[in-house]
Design a protein around this motif. Structure first.
Motif: not given
Length: 111
Positions: A1-21
């Motif tokens: 389950m830790t893997k799901l949390f880590n994947v969520y965090r990475v995806l959130a940051l990537v989505v956030g950066v792409l949205l701002v750019v």
């Protein structure tokens, strides 16, 4: 389950950066004089929206799975989903999700 949390965090940051750019690119594209260098840069950044869209779909699935494992309410899930559509909000929501998950379900949030 830790893997799901880590994947969520990475995806959130990537989505956030792409949205701002993407947002900055759109502002440059539509608010500046046609033919200027910055307007052309904004035009060149248009494909960012396609990338953001595909990664956002994966983010939605992962956010849904994480909220199900944590047994969070629908409003919490909706906040997580809407955060991927409003520039900058996802960074605050990701931090809030991490704090709440560590408090409520430390077994899910081990990093």
């Amino acid at each position: 389950m830790t893997k799901l949390f880590n994947v969520y965090r990475v995806l959130a940051l990537v989505v956030g950066v792409l949205l701002v750019v993407g947002t900055l690119g759109s502002l440059l594209k539509y608010l500046l004089e046609d033919g200027s260098t910055l307007q052309q840069l904004g035009d060149d950044l248009t494909p960012i929206w396609l990338v953001h869209g595909w990664i956002y779909i994966v983010y939605v699935v992962v956010a849904f799975l994480l909220s199900q494992k944590a047994r969070w309410s629908i409003p919490q899930l909706l906040l997580m989903l809407v955060a991927g559509l409003i520039p900058g909000l996802i960074f605050w929501v990701e931090h809030r999700v991490a704090v709440r998950l560590r408090e409520d379900h430390p077994e899910l949030a081990r990093s």
